[in-house]
Design a protein around this motif. Structure first.
Motif, PDB file in Angstrom:
ATOM      1  N   PRO A 136       0.090  -6.165  -7.988  1.00 28.33           N
ATOM      2  CA  PRO A 136      -0.270  -7.229  -7.039  1.00 28.33           C
ATOM      3  C   PRO A 136       0.623  -8.450  -7.253  1.00 28.33           C
ATOM      4  CG  PRO A 136      -2.218  -6.383  -8.157  1.00 28.33           C
ATOM      5  CD  PRO A 136      -1.024  -5.788  -8.843  1.00 28.33           C
ATOM      6  N   MET A 137       1.000  -9.088  -6.159  1.00 24.48           N
ATOM      7  CA  MET A 137       1.844 -10.288  -6.212  1.00 24.48           C
ATOM      8  C   MET A 137       1.083 -11.452  -5.578  1.00 24.48           C
ATOM      9  SD  MET A 137       5.501  -8.693  -4.953  1.00 24.48           S
ATOM     10  CE  MET A 137       5.882 -10.257  -4.243  1.00 24.48           C
ATOM     11  N   PRO A 166       0.807  -1.227   0.000  1.00 26.56           N
ATOM     12  CA  PRO A 166       0.000   0.000   0.000  1.00 26.56           C
ATOM     13  C   PRO A 166       0.844   1.283   0.000  1.00 26.56           C
ATOM     14  CG  PRO A 166      -0.053  -1.035   2.152  1.00 26.56           C
ATOM     15  CD  PRO A 166       0.686  -1.974   1.232  1.00 26.56           C
ATOM     16  N   LYS A 167       2.121   1.161   0.316  1.00 26.16           N
ATOM     17  CA  LYS A 167       2.996   2.338   0.328  1.00 26.16           C
ATOM     18  C   LYS A 167       3.590   2.639  -1.039  1.00 26.16           C
ATOM     19  CE  LYS A 167       4.174   1.743   5.150  1.00 26.16           C
ATOM     20  NZ  LYS A 167       5.204   1.543   6.148  1.00 26.16           N
ATOM     21  N   ASP A 168       3.359   1.741  -1.992  1.00 23.46           N
ATOM     22  CA  ASP A 168       3.891   1.923  -3.341  1.00 23.46           C
ATOM     23  C   ASP A 168       2.718   1.933  -4.326  1.00 23.46           C
ATOM     24  OD1 ASP A 168       5.154   1.902  -5.777  1.00 23.46           O
ATOM     25  OD2 ASP A 168       6.279   0.050  -5.425  1.00 23.46           O
TER      26      ASP A 168
END
Length: 158
Positions: A109-110, A102-104
């Motif tokens: 998505p991984m 959430p900070k990037d």
């Protein structure tokens, strides 16, 4: 005395004996069957030339995995539980989920693993017959909860 030196009692040994579940051509044609192996319900899948067996009830909430669809996620074949869309790898029984940092804000998505959640069993093919041997893995698996008691789909004949 057991010549192999095992100290397992006969009842425990019997629990891990292979059980005939069907003919190879029938499983290939239907792509999945259900069976009871030593009072444990399992589903056997045939997918892309390989057989896989696991507990029939999803580890999350007891959903009927034999009614789910097989899809590829992160290059791994998974059964998708029809109830809550949980993804379980056919090969290892790992629960998969997508995560994002959430900070990037530009992060993609991984796919990540929750670890082994669904108990996997061994499938053997011998002379056109399919056999399942229950897992001997000593660890507690989340699907164990739904593999016994009131959650059984197929009533025991005992």
């Amino acid at each position: 005395m057991d010549p192999a030196g095992s100290e397992q009692d006969p009842e425990t040994k019997e629990q891990y004996a292979s059980v005939y579940v069907g003919r190879e051509e029938d499983v290939k044609r239907s792509e999945r069957i259900t069976a009871v192996v030593h009072d444990r319900e399992v589903v056997i899948f045939y997918h892309k030339g390989e057989f896989h067996a696991m507990d029939i009830r999803c580890y999350h909430s007891g959903g009927p995995l034999h009614l789910g669809e097989i899809e590829e996620f992160d290059g791994r074949a998974c059964i998708v539980c029809p109830w809550h869309k949980y993804k379980i790898t056919l090969e290892t029984g790992e629960g998969l989920y997508q995560s994002i940092n959430p900070k990037d804000p530009s992060a993609e998505p991984m796919w990540c693993s929750k670890g082994i959640k669904q108990r996997i069993h061994t499938v053997t093919v011998d002379n056109g017959n399919i056999y399942v041997t229950l897992s001997k893995e000593p660890f507690k698996c989340d699907s164990d909860f739904y593999a016994t008691g009131l959650f059984k789909v197929i009533p025991s004949s005992f």
